[in-house]
Design an enzyme around this catalytic site. Structure first.
Site, short mmCIF file in Angstrom:
data_model
loop_
_atom_site.label_atom_id
_atom_site.label_comp_id
_atom_site.label_asym_id
_atom_site.label_seq_id
_atom_site.Cartn_x
_atom_site.Cartn_y
_atom_site.Cartn_z
N SER A 1 4.44 8.14 1.21
CA SER A 1 4.66 7.48 -0.07
C SER A 1 6.07 6.90 -0.18
O SER A 1 7.02 7.44 0.41
CB SER A 1 4.42 8.49 -1.21
OG SER A 1 4.54 7.87 -2.47
N SER A 2 6.18 5.83 -0.95
CA SER A 2 7.47 5.16 -1.23
C SER A 2 8.18 4.69 0.03
O SER A 2 9.41 4.59 0.06
CB SER A 2 8.39 6.08 -2.04
OG SER A 2 7.78 6.43 -3.28
N ARG A 3 7.42 4.41 1.07
CA ARG A 3 7.95 3.90 2.33
C ARG A 3 8.84 4.91 3.06
O ARG A 3 9.59 4.54 3.97
CB ARG A 3 8.73 2.58 2.12
CG ARG A 3 7.87 1.41 1.65
CD ARG A 3 6.82 1.06 2.70
NE ARG A 3 6.09 -0.14 2.38
CZ ARG A 3 4.88 -0.18 1.82
NH1 ARG A 3 4.29 0.96 1.48
NH2 ARG A 3 4.27 -1.31 1.59
N LEU A 4 8.77 6.18 2.70
CA LEU A 4 9.52 7.22 3.40
C LEU A 4 8.64 7.81 4.50
O LEU A 4 8.29 8.99 4.49
CB LEU A 4 9.99 8.30 2.41
CG LEU A 4 10.97 7.81 1.34
CD1 LEU A 4 11.29 8.92 0.35
CD2 LEU A 4 12.25 7.28 1.99
N GLN B 1 0.86 -1.18 0.00
CA GLN B 1 0.00 0.00 0.00
C GLN B 1 0.89 1.24 0.00
O GLN B 1 1.86 1.31 0.77
CB GLN B 1 -0.89 0.00 1.25
CG GLN B 1 -1.79 1.21 1.40
CD GLN B 1 -3.02 1.13 0.52
OE1 GLN B 1 -3.49 0.03 0.23
NE2 GLN B 1 -3.53 2.27 0.10
#
Length: 215
Positions: free
Chosen positions: A191-194, A11
């Site tokens: 977003s983008s696991r950041l 996700q």
């Protein structure tokens, strides 16, 4: 071996941000802000939290319990003192609580020490519960091996018959625990696991230090 069907489940989080300049100076106050947003979002069982405990020699276990109150003194839940978790809490008072509010893309992790709530607090909450829940708390030898479901149901029937004229009182083996936080981390999915991660730790006698952690 990697199961790609599982590995591909992901996700991308985009709902909100978490900024050091915007959070409360105190972690309980910040939790209260998020809690209000959780309630306004009408999530199902928002007070469900993972409670992680361990034995004196460090063997961990975890389960879901329900938060029943929180304030500057800590986070309150109730259970059977003679259960596995109760035995582990007696051996080792260091615990972790974890809230995960998926719909808001948020987590809160609380590390702290636990102590039994005052008996008056446990009495007040126990008497506020439905009678069936009170009887269930008395009937269940929580975490012990029982011969079958019928054993439990028979104990409930016996207790119901015994309490037709008066509601049951709180048993001595059941009550509250209060978790006093020593570390609180707020996690906001990005977003983008950041992801945004802000950690509160004690800074002197009164205040808290806020630090950003890498995701």
């Amino acid at each position: 071996m990697i199961n790609q069907k599982i590995a591909d489940l992901r996700q991308d989080y985009r709902l909100a941000t978490l900024n050091e300049k915007e959070v409360a100076a105190d972690p309980v106050q910040q939790f209260s802000h998020w809690w209000e947003e959780v309630i306004q979002s009408e999530l199902e069982e928002p007070n469900a939290m993972t409670l992680a405990t361990s034995t004196a020699d460090g063997r961990p276990s975890a389960r879901i319990v329900l938060l029943k109150s929180f304030d500057a003194n800590g986070f309150l839940f109730f259970t059977n003192y003679e259960s596995r978790k109760g035995q582990e809490l007696a051996e080792n008072p260091h615990v972790t609580l974890l809230f995960f509010w998926k719909e808001l893309e948020r987590q809160v992790r609380i590390e702290g020490t636990v102590s039994k709530a005052p008996e008056a607090v446990s009495d007040e909450y126990f008497h506020s519960r439905p009678v069936g829940s009170r009887i269930g708390a008395i009937a269940s030898p929580q975490s012990q091996v029982i011969p079958g479901r019928e054993f439990l149901e028979e104990k409930v029937r016996t207790l119901e018959a015994a309490h037709l004229q008066h509601a049951p009182e709180r048993p001595a083996h059941w009550g509250g625990y209060l978790v006093k936080p020593g570390l609180v981390e707020f996690w906001q999915g990005r977003s983008s696991r950041l992801h945004d991660r802000l950690r509160y730790t004690p800074d002197g006698q009164q205040g808290w230090k806020i630090e950003r952690l890498a995701p």
